[in-house]
Scaffold this motif. Structure first.
Motif, mmCIF file in Angstrom:
data_model
loop_
_atom_site.group_PDB
_atom_site.id
_atom_site.type_symbol
_atom_site.label_atom_id
_atom_site.label_comp_id
_atom_site.label_asym_id
_atom_site.label_seq_id
_atom_site.Cartn_x
_atom_site.Cartn_y
_atom_site.Cartn_z
ATOM 1 N N GLU A 34 0.879 -1.191 -0.112
ATOM 2 C CA GLU A 34 -0.101 0.168 -0.030
ATOM 3 C C GLU A 34 0.690 1.280 0.068
ATOM 4 O O GLU A 34 0.285 2.304 -0.451
ATOM 5 C CB GLU A 34 -0.863 0.050 1.294
ATOM 6 N N GLN A 35 2.090 1.066 0.586
ATOM 7 C CA GLN A 35 2.922 2.422 0.769
ATOM 8 C C GLN A 35 4.293 2.000 0.449
ATOM 9 O O GLN A 35 5.189 2.041 1.299
ATOM 10 C CB GLN A 35 2.742 2.978 2.126
ATOM 11 N N PRO A 36 4.697 1.712 -0.768
ATOM 12 C CA PRO A 36 6.205 1.407 -0.939
ATOM 13 C C PRO A 36 7.358 2.403 -0.687
ATOM 14 O O PRO A 36 8.171 2.060 -0.424
ATOM 15 C CB PRO A 36 5.975 0.810 -2.514
ATOM 16 N N GLU A 37 6.757 3.618 -0.828
ATOM 17 C CA GLU A 37 7.595 4.736 -0.469
ATOM 18 C C GLU A 37 8.143 4.695 0.923
ATOM 19 O O GLU A 37 9.088 5.265 1.223
ATOM 20 C CB GLU A 37 6.905 6.082 -0.806
ATOM 21 N N VAL A 38 7.204 4.237 1.796
ATOM 22 C CA VAL A 38 7.785 4.002 3.220
ATOM 23 C C VAL A 38 8.948 3.014 3.230
ATOM 24 O O VAL A 38 9.883 3.288 4.164
ATOM 25 C CB VAL A 38 6.580 3.492 3.913
ATOM 26 N N VAL A 39 8.886 2.024 2.495
ATOM 27 C CA VAL A 39 10.010 0.914 2.514
ATOM 28 C C VAL A 39 11.242 1.724 2.019
ATOM 29 O O VAL A 39 12.433 1.535 2.532
ATOM 30 C CB VAL A 39 9.587 -0.216 1.596
#
Length: 298
Positions: A34-39
């Motif tokens: 859902e939020q790959p940018e967090v990774v």
């Protein structure tokens, strides 16, 4: 002084914390969907903290875990996302290596789960081969028994890049794996598979030194990255647990953790970092201690 490889810290835990999402059995995998940018942001922050290796968020990306929530068909795509985010973070930072995380099948800290060696080897081989184009090394993590270690090493036997084996030990007796088997018995696996490094991970830092005393004579580069949990609760050992069943220690700040890690370096460890509940601030402090001690961080 010694050349030290500085690993990153908690990946899954850090991702879950930053996402603001409720903990689920899918752990950080659901955030990655859902939020790959967090990774990517987590990887980049560890590089900025001084870590020289980014560990892919692939620890729990296994068909058996995904199948519980009807997402087994997403297995390979999720591995690709985990690899892409680590690569993107390294590109943004400008340097560093990438470790493909290969976590335990079934669940963590569960030596009672004995997957047949042939099946385990096949599962590890699939993940290893999928992640290989983007990895500098393979990190088999949180291995709680000799049986689990053998299956994982069998699956990575054809790898053309270094394979590091990280075992988790009894929190009250670091001379034993969580299966209660002796850490000394890893010597046979070292002889059979010749991993490139042997580590202790996701255990209380107080238990690590005893394990390293037994690992050091095996002749491999070795090290440790401990967790910051008060212990592994009974609730977490149930089927499909969520990470909120575990409690963070309040007495293991960056300075405290760095002191433990520097003691491992004094024992001869050349690879150190952190695991669950050990974040970027801890790695920053550890990097400072290493440099102050005259060590070169590789």
């Amino acid at each position: 002084m010694t050349d030290i490889t500085l690993l990153d810290g908690s990946i899954g835990q850090e991702i879950v914390k930053r996402s603001g999402s409720r903990a689920t059995p899918l752990w950080s995998t659901s955030v990655m969907m859902e939020q790959p940018e967090v990774v990517r942001a987590v990887h980049l922050d560890y590089f900025k903290s001084g870590a020289t290796i980014a560990t892919m968020n692939s620890y729990a990306v296994w068909p058996d875990r995904l199948d519980r929530v009807g997402l087994a068909s997403e297995h390979l795509r999720l591995l690709d996302i985990a690899a892409a985010e680590a690569v993107a973070a390294r590109t943004a930072f400008g340097s560093g290596r990438i470790a493909a995380s290969l976590g335990p099948l079934g669940a963590s800290y569960r030596p009672d789960i004995k997957i047949p060696l042939k099946d385990a080897a096949k599962a590890y081989r699939i993940n290893m081969e999928r992640l290989a184009p983007h990895a500098d090394l393979f990190l088999i993590e949180t291995v709680s028994s000799l049986h689990a270690a053998r299956g994982a090493l069998m699956g990575c036997a054809t790898a053309d890049k270094p394979v590091w084996l990280a075992v988790t030990v009894d929190d009250d007796d670091g001379t034993r794996l969580r299966s209660k088997e002796s850490v000394s018995d890893l010597a046979q696996l070292v002889a059979d598979f010749a991993p490139a490094a042997l580590l202790v991970n996701c255990s209380r830092p107080e238990a690590v030194s005893a394990a390293l005393d037994l690992i050091a004579p095996m002749g491999l580069p070795f090290g440790a990255y401990a967790n910051g949990f008060t212990g592994i609760s009974e609730d977490f050992l149930k089927s499909a647990p969520t990470v909120d069943a575990l409690e963070q220690r309040q007495d293991l700040g960056p300075e405290d953790y760095a002191a433990f890690a520097m003691s491992w370096v004094a024992q001869g460890a050349t690879i150190v970092g952190g695991c669950c509940e050990v974040g970027p601030a801890h790695i920053t402090e550890l990097a400072r201690h290493l440099k102050a001690g005259g060590h070169t961080i590789l």
